[in-house]
Design a protein around this motif. Structure first.
Motif, PDB file in Angstrom:
ATOM      1  N   LEU A  26      -4.148   3.183 -28.045  1.00  0.00           N
ATOM      2  CA  LEU A  26      -2.842   2.532 -28.064  1.00  0.00           C
ATOM      3  C   LEU A  26      -2.881   1.053 -27.715  1.00  0.00           C
ATOM      4  O   LEU A  26      -1.889   0.344 -27.906  1.00  0.00           O
ATOM      5  CB  LEU A  26      -1.870   3.274 -27.149  1.00  0.00           C
ATOM      6  CG  LEU A  26      -1.588   4.715 -27.584  1.00  0.00           C
ATOM      7  CD1 LEU A  26      -0.648   5.391 -26.604  1.00  0.00           C
ATOM      8  CD2 LEU A  26      -1.049   4.777 -29.002  1.00  0.00           C
ATOM      9  N   THR A  27      -4.013   0.560 -27.232  1.00  0.00           N
ATOM     10  CA  THR A  27      -4.121  -0.874 -26.951  1.00  0.00           C
ATOM     11  C   THR A  27      -5.155  -1.492 -27.890  1.00  0.00           C
ATOM     12  O   THR A  27      -4.807  -2.162 -28.851  1.00  0.00           O
ATOM     13  CB  THR A  27      -4.457  -1.165 -25.475  1.00  0.00           C
ATOM     14  OG1 THR A  27      -5.676  -0.523 -25.130  1.00  0.00           O
ATOM     15  CG2 THR A  27      -3.349  -0.686 -24.555  1.00  0.00           C
ATOM     16  N   HIS A  28      -6.418  -1.207 -27.664  1.00  0.00           N
ATOM     17  CA  HIS A  28      -7.498  -1.832 -28.437  1.00  0.00           C
ATOM     18  C   HIS A  28      -7.385  -1.535 -29.941  1.00  0.00           C
ATOM     19  O   HIS A  28      -7.412  -2.450 -30.757  1.00  0.00           O
ATOM     20  CB  HIS A  28      -8.856  -1.374 -27.896  1.00  0.00           C
ATOM     21  CG  HIS A  28     -10.022  -1.909 -28.653  1.00  0.00           C
ATOM     22  ND1 HIS A  28     -10.413  -3.225 -28.570  1.00  0.00           N
ATOM     23  CD2 HIS A  28     -10.861  -1.307 -29.543  1.00  0.00           C
ATOM     24  CE1 HIS A  28     -11.465  -3.414 -29.366  1.00  0.00           C
ATOM     25  NE2 HIS A  28     -11.747  -2.271 -29.957  1.00  0.00           N
ATOM     26  N   CYS A  29      -7.301  -0.259 -30.309  1.00  0.00           N
ATOM     27  CA  CYS A  29      -7.314   0.106 -31.729  1.00  0.00           C
ATOM     28  C   CYS A  29      -6.104  -0.463 -32.474  1.00  0.00           C
ATOM     29  O   CYS A  29      -6.254  -0.990 -33.577  1.00  0.00           O
ATOM     30  CB  CYS A  29      -7.382   1.619 -31.905  1.00  0.00           C
ATOM     31  SG  CYS A  29      -8.992   2.308 -31.456  1.00  0.00           S
ATOM     32  N   LEU A  30      -4.931  -0.367 -31.865  1.00  0.00           N
ATOM     33  CA  LEU A  30      -3.744  -0.904 -32.534  1.00  0.00           C
ATOM     34  C   LEU A  30      -3.832  -2.417 -32.693  1.00  0.00           C
ATOM     35  O   LEU A  30      -3.390  -2.971 -33.702  1.00  0.00           O
ATOM     36  CB  LEU A  30      -2.468  -0.509 -31.787  1.00  0.00           C
ATOM     37  CG  LEU A  30      -2.052   0.952 -31.920  1.00  0.00           C
ATOM     38  CD1 LEU A  30      -0.790   1.220 -31.104  1.00  0.00           C
ATOM     39  CD2 LEU A  30      -1.842   1.345 -33.377  1.00  0.00           C
ATOM     40  N   GLN A  31      -4.409  -3.110 -31.711  1.00  0.00           N
ATOM     41  CA  GLN A  31      -4.571  -4.560 -31.810  1.00  0.00           C
ATOM     42  C   GLN A  31      -5.600  -4.925 -32.870  1.00  0.00           C
ATOM     43  O   GLN A  31      -5.419  -5.896 -33.604  1.00  0.00           O
ATOM     44  CB  GLN A  31      -5.007  -5.158 -30.466  1.00  0.00           C
ATOM     45  CG  GLN A  31      -3.900  -5.225 -29.444  1.00  0.00           C
ATOM     46  CD  GLN A  31      -4.392  -5.760 -28.106  1.00  0.00           C
ATOM     47  OE1 GLN A  31      -5.566  -5.707 -27.788  1.00  0.00           O
ATOM     48  NE2 GLN A  31      -3.462  -6.277 -27.315  1.00  0.00           N
ATOM     49  N   MET A  32      -6.675  -4.159 -32.969  1.00  0.00           N
ATOM     50  CA  MET A  32      -7.755  -4.475 -33.907  1.00  0.00           C
ATOM     51  C   MET A  32      -7.346  -4.201 -35.350  1.00  0.00           C
ATOM     52  O   MET A  32      -7.736  -4.932 -36.252  1.00  0.00           O
ATOM     53  CB  MET A  32      -9.012  -3.661 -33.565  1.00  0.00           C
ATOM     54  CG  MET A  32      -9.661  -4.025 -32.249  1.00  0.00           C
ATOM     55  SD  MET A  32     -10.302  -5.704 -32.185  1.00  0.00           S
ATOM     56  CE  MET A  32     -11.708  -5.557 -33.289  1.00  0.00           C
ATOM     57  N   ASP A  88     -16.396  -1.594 -33.316  1.00  0.00           N
ATOM     58  CA  ASP A  88     -16.600  -2.602 -32.273  1.00  0.00           C
ATOM     59  C   ASP A  88     -15.693  -2.362 -31.071  1.00  0.00           C
ATOM     60  O   ASP A  88     -14.522  -1.998 -31.225  1.00  0.00           O
ATOM     61  CB  ASP A  88     -16.304  -4.011 -32.821  1.00  0.00           C
ATOM     62  CG  ASP A  88     -17.320  -4.444 -33.859  1.00  0.00           C
ATOM     63  OD1 ASP A  88     -18.462  -3.939 -33.827  1.00  0.00           O
ATOM     64  OD2 ASP A  88     -16.963  -5.296 -34.702  1.00  0.00           O
ATOM     65  N   GLY A  89     -16.251  -2.593 -29.884  1.00  0.00           N
ATOM     66  CA  GLY A  89     -15.467  -2.566 -28.657  1.00  0.00           C
ATOM     67  C   GLY A  89     -15.066  -1.195 -28.169  1.00  0.00           C
ATOM     68  O   GLY A  89     -14.166  -1.063 -27.343  1.00  0.00           O
ATOM     69  N   MET A  90     -15.738  -0.161 -28.637  1.00  0.00           N
ATOM     70  CA  MET A  90     -15.339   1.209 -28.309  1.00  0.00           C
ATOM     71  C   MET A  90     -16.350   1.910 -27.390  1.00  0.00           C
ATOM     72  O   MET A  90     -16.283   3.114 -27.191  1.00  0.00           O
ATOM     73  CB  MET A  90     -15.184   2.024 -29.602  1.00  0.00           C
ATOM     74  CG  MET A  90     -14.192   1.453 -30.591  1.00  0.00           C
ATOM     75  SD  MET A  90     -12.491   1.598 -30.055  1.00  0.00           S
ATOM     76  CE  MET A  90     -12.265   3.356 -30.114  1.00  0.00           C
ATOM     77  N   GLU A  91     -17.283   1.138 -26.825  1.00  0.00           N
ATOM     78  CA  GLU A  91     -18.369   1.744 -26.048  1.00  0.00           C
ATOM     79  C   GLU A  91     -17.859   2.499 -24.825  1.00  0.00           C
ATOM     80  O   GLU A  91     -18.355   3.585 -24.508  1.00  0.00           O
ATOM     81  CB  GLU A  91     -19.372   0.672 -25.610  1.00  0.00           C
ATOM     82  CG  GLU A  91     -20.100  -0.006 -26.746  1.00  0.00           C
ATOM     83  CD  GLU A  91     -19.298  -1.120 -27.435  1.00  0.00           C
ATOM     84  OE1 GLU A  91     -19.722  -1.558 -28.515  1.00  0.00           O
ATOM     85  OE2 GLU A  91     -18.244  -1.550 -26.897  1.00  0.00           O
ATOM     86  N   GLU A  92     -16.878   1.943 -24.128  1.00  0.00           N
ATOM     87  CA  GLU A  92     -16.360   2.598 -22.922  1.00  0.00           C
ATOM     88  C   GLU A  92     -15.723   3.941 -23.265  1.00  0.00           C
ATOM     89  O   GLU A  92     -15.923   4.941 -22.567  1.00  0.00           O
ATOM     90  CB  GLU A  92     -15.352   1.690 -22.218  1.00  0.00           C
ATOM     91  CG  GLU A  92     -14.870   2.248 -20.887  1.00  0.00           C
ATOM     92  CD  GLU A  92     -13.913   1.313 -20.171  1.00  0.00           C
ATOM     93  OE1 GLU A  92     -13.077   1.823 -19.413  1.00  0.00           O
ATOM     94  OE2 GLU A  92     -14.003   0.082 -20.358  1.00  0.00           O
ATOM     95  N   CYS A  93     -14.976   3.971 -24.353  1.00  0.00           N
ATOM     96  CA  CYS A  93     -14.350   5.219 -24.790  1.00  0.00           C
ATOM     97  C   CYS A  93     -15.426   6.230 -25.181  1.00  0.00           C
ATOM     98  O   CYS A  93     -15.343   7.399 -24.806  1.00  0.00           O
ATOM     99  CB  CYS A  93     -13.398   4.948 -25.958  1.00  0.00           C
ATOM    100  SG  CYS A  93     -12.360   6.363 -26.360  1.00  0.00           S
TER     101      CYS A  93
END
Length: 109
Positions: A26-32, A88-93
């Motif tokens: 709801l934050t990273h994916c929607l922004q990307m 990209d940017g999904m390592e923490e998840c």
């Protein structure tokens, strides 16, 4: 009960994964945008958040169905981790999904 520490680890991993998937979607994916919001990926993240929350809830309540749900939760977490690692940017998840998969497989065994 010997499995209480293991169950608590699993509850913690499920709760963490629920939070990581929901917040990241709801934050990273929607922004990307783009592939981050592709229906298959986004739906998988929401499914993962939902099943992780349900798995934690069933374990907390002492449900006799929690082991069965843990097995399904592990499968969905595995799929979600693989999907996240492609973006990209999904390592923490992905790490949260992998940790939850590991503890859920142990609980289901």
């Amino acid at each position: 009960m010997n499995d209480i520490p293991d169950m608590q680890d699993c509850i913690d991993a499920c709760t963490n994964c629920h939070q990581a998937c929901l917040q990241t979607a709801l934050t990273h994916c929607l922004q990307m945008g783009g592939r981050h919001v592709a229906p298959d990926h986004f739906r998988l993240m929401m499914d993962c958040a939902t099943i992780c929350e349900a798995s934690a809830n069933l374990q907390l309540s002492g449900s006799p169905y929690s082991r069965q749900l843990c097995a399904l939760c592990a499968e969905i977490c595995h799929a979600c981790a693989l999907s996240c690692l492609e973006l990209d940017g999904m390592e923490e998840c992905a790490r949260a999904c992998e940790a939850c998969e590991h503890t859920c497989r142990a609980m289901a065994a």
